[in-house]
Design an enzyme around this catalytic site. Structure first.
Site, short mmCIF file in Angstrom:
data_model
loop_
_atom_site.label_atom_id
_atom_site.label_comp_id
_atom_site.label_asym_id
_atom_site.label_seq_id
_atom_site.Cartn_x
_atom_site.Cartn_y
_atom_site.Cartn_z
N ASN A 107 89.03 -75.67 14.53
CA ASN A 107 89.26 -76.23 13.19
C ASN A 107 89.50 -75.14 12.16
O ASN A 107 89.42 -73.96 12.46
CB ASN A 107 88.11 -77.15 12.77
CG ASN A 107 88.12 -78.44 13.56
OD1 ASN A 107 89.15 -79.07 13.70
ND2 ASN A 107 86.97 -78.82 14.09
N CYS A 108 89.82 -75.54 10.93
CA CYS A 108 90.25 -74.50 10.00
C CYS A 108 89.64 -74.64 8.62
O CYS A 108 89.22 -75.71 8.19
CB CYS A 108 91.76 -74.47 9.88
SG CYS A 108 92.43 -75.78 8.87
#
Lengths: 126, 428
Positions: B241-242
């Site tokens: 994820n970011c």
């Protein structure tokens, strides 16, 4: 390995206060970086990169940096890195000043910063 | 290692009675999919939505984008070490549902970012506006810590992509591409006159929402190693994820890495693409030294004549990028570095936080500080509660009419550093 944690993040201070020499900076992200620069001038070396993470220096108010406990001759690599990182941080802050976040978001920023420095400390302990 | 990639071109995605591909349409049985991807004790509820190119829809905050794929021949299964066994992948045959993506969206931390506009000016900045997106929004149980939240959302995304990929198992692909990397000595023997080129593939590995996994291993704990490019196509590398939408590689980008695609395209013609070295971007400076030393050592060991080095993320990875570049150059290997820029809103400031005269061949994917106004959309999938706090957005950026003024760093993959971008420049 002995290290000094320079931080303005209370969560980092709380976690590492007993184990490490924590220098708590009651100020901004930029104040932390400037404190790191001052310690490097005193002969400490950088152990973690000051621009940890992709959260920009004008978004997160928190920063934690690991430096060596021991002091020696001025480490030019450390000085070059912190100086260039201060310039980068100032560039972002000049574009847009950090805004006053709600407490919930501040807590999240603290958690991210804590996690980034955790990964540095884990590497050091290996 | 030889992989046949069977591409199934999907024209539309619709909910239906069963999950299948028929006449170029992907039908999804929503109840079945919810059952397949749910079950995690940390997840309270999941919703699935479909949006298509041209829709007046904004997806935000985007956490990951994943292409549905399925392995139909050869060892292992898609996303090894995460949702499937850790068996080595990259050979045999894989089917991919093209023009489709699973997009995970929702809040993990309060200042989330990541926008995909399906139409309007914002759509021009993200390649994911061109896909039929199956958006999965997962709500987690109250009080869940950020790490567990991130992991739960990550796994839901992979399960969703693996589930939809299964629909392509028995479908005859519209095209089959073959990718092959031979053992090094054979490859060198086969193309004695072609320059040997490798790819130093930097993976962001610093902590929560800054991580990447290789066969399920947190990549900050690896030393640089060699991977077959076809392993990457089978989901051996996935995103954790970011928190930096423009230049963190979503899993979709790993699976479709354009540097790998282009090197294969030229393989055996202009150059000999001998392999990929994966390395990390840790916060501890000794790790950076070790990893860049090892990347250069492996590049020398492979006998490379040239190397492409790509970066992921902002700030400290600039240091890894330059260290990799300089040390690989010092092995007598020509390098090209691939990055993006934070050059101020006028583009006039210093772009990277590090530099070296040896970094004299640079490909940029755009200036992430550039400002854009995104008009209001009829429908938001995810949440706009946090748009004010999107990276690059400033206080008041969400206007009363629903438009948003942001730096393009808030847009997913706008300045992606392996070149999976829509921005380009042309010389006249």
């Amino acid at each position: 390995m002995k290290a000094v944690v320079i931080t303005n993040n209370l969560k980092v201070k709380q976690k590492y206060d007993k184990e490490y020499d924590v220098e708590f900076v009651d100020g901004s992200l930029l104040d932390v970086l400037i404190t790191v620069r001052d310690r490097i001038h005193e002969g400490h070396k950088l152990l973690t990169h000051p621009l940890t993470g992709s959260v920009k220096p004008n978004e997160t108010p928190y920063k934690s940096v690991l430096i060596s406990c021991d002091k020696g001759d001025l480490d030019l690599d450390s000085l070059l890195m912190i100086s260039s990182n201060i310039e980068t941080a100032q560039k972002f802050i000049n574009i847009k000043k950090p805004i006053e976040w709600k407490e919930k978001i501040l807590a999240d920023f603290m958690e991210i910063d804590l996690d980034l420095i955790n990964s540095g400390i884990e590497s050091m302990q290996q | 290692m030889r992989l046949e990639l069977g591409n199934i071109f999907i024209k539309d995605v619709q909910f239906g009675d069963s999950t299948k591909v028929e006449g170029g349409v992907l039908y999804i049985n929503k109840d079945e999919m919810l059952k397949e991807i749910g079950g995690d004790e940390h997840i309270k509820s999941i919703d699935i939505d479909i949006t298509r190119p041209g829709d007046e829809v904004r997806i935000t905050p985007v956490k990951d984008v994943i292409e549905p794929r399925v392995k139909v021949e050869g060892s292992g299964a898609i996303f090894p070490g995460t949702v499937n066994k850790v068996t080595t992948v990259g050979s045999g045959r894989t089917h991919a549902l093209k023009n489709v993506a699973v997009v995970t969206a929702g809040r993990i931390v309060g200042f989330q970012e990541g926008i995909i506009d399906m139409s309007g000016p914002g759509a021009e900045y993200t390649p994911f506006s061109e896909l039929n997106n199956v958006v999965v929004v997962a709500d987690v149980v109250d009080g869940l810590k950020q790490h567990a939240h991130e992991e739960a959302v990550r796994m839901v995304g992979f399960k969703a992509a693996a589930y939809l990929g299964e629909a392509g198992r028995e479908v005859t692909p519209d095209e089959v591409k073959v990718y092959e990397t031979e053992p090094l000595l054979d490859s060198v023997k086969k193309y004695p006159d072609l320059p040997k080129v490798g790819y130093v593939y930097m993976l962001q590995t610093q902590g929560l929402l800054h991580d990447t996994y290789v066969y399920g291993v947190d990549a900050k704990k690896i030393v640089p190693t060699i991977i077959y490019p076809t392993e990457v196509m089978d989901g051996a590398i996935v995103s954790g994820n970011c928190v930096s939408a423009c230049d963190k590689n979503p899993t979709y980008v790993h699976m479709n890495n354009p540097i790998i695609e282009d090197l294969y395209e030229k393989h055996g013609k202009e150059l000999n693409f001998v392999g990929v070295i994966i390395t990390n971007e840790n916060v501890y400076l000794a790790d950076k030294m070790r990893s860049s030393d090892w990347s250069a050592k492996l590049a020398g060991f492979l006998g490379l004549d040239g190397a492409i080095v790509s970066q992921e993320g902002f700030g400290n990875p600039d240091t890894d990028l330059i260290m990799n570049c300089v040390k690989v150059e010092n092995e007598g290997i020509k390098t090209v570095i691939v990055t993006d820029e934070y050059a101020g809103r006028d583009g006039a400031s210093q772009s990277l936080a590090d530099a070296d005269p040896k970094a004299d061949a640079v490909v940029t994917n755009g200036n992430a500080n550039e400002v854009i106004v995104l008009p209001p959309m009829k429908k938001i999938i995810g949440s706009t509660d946090y748009v004010d706090t999107i990276a690059g957005g400033f206080a008041g950026s969400l206007r009363e009419d629903g438009s948003i003024e942001v730096e393009i760093q808030a847009i997913t993959a706008s300045t992606n550093e392996v070149g999976f971008v829509k921005l380009s420049s042309k010389g006249f």
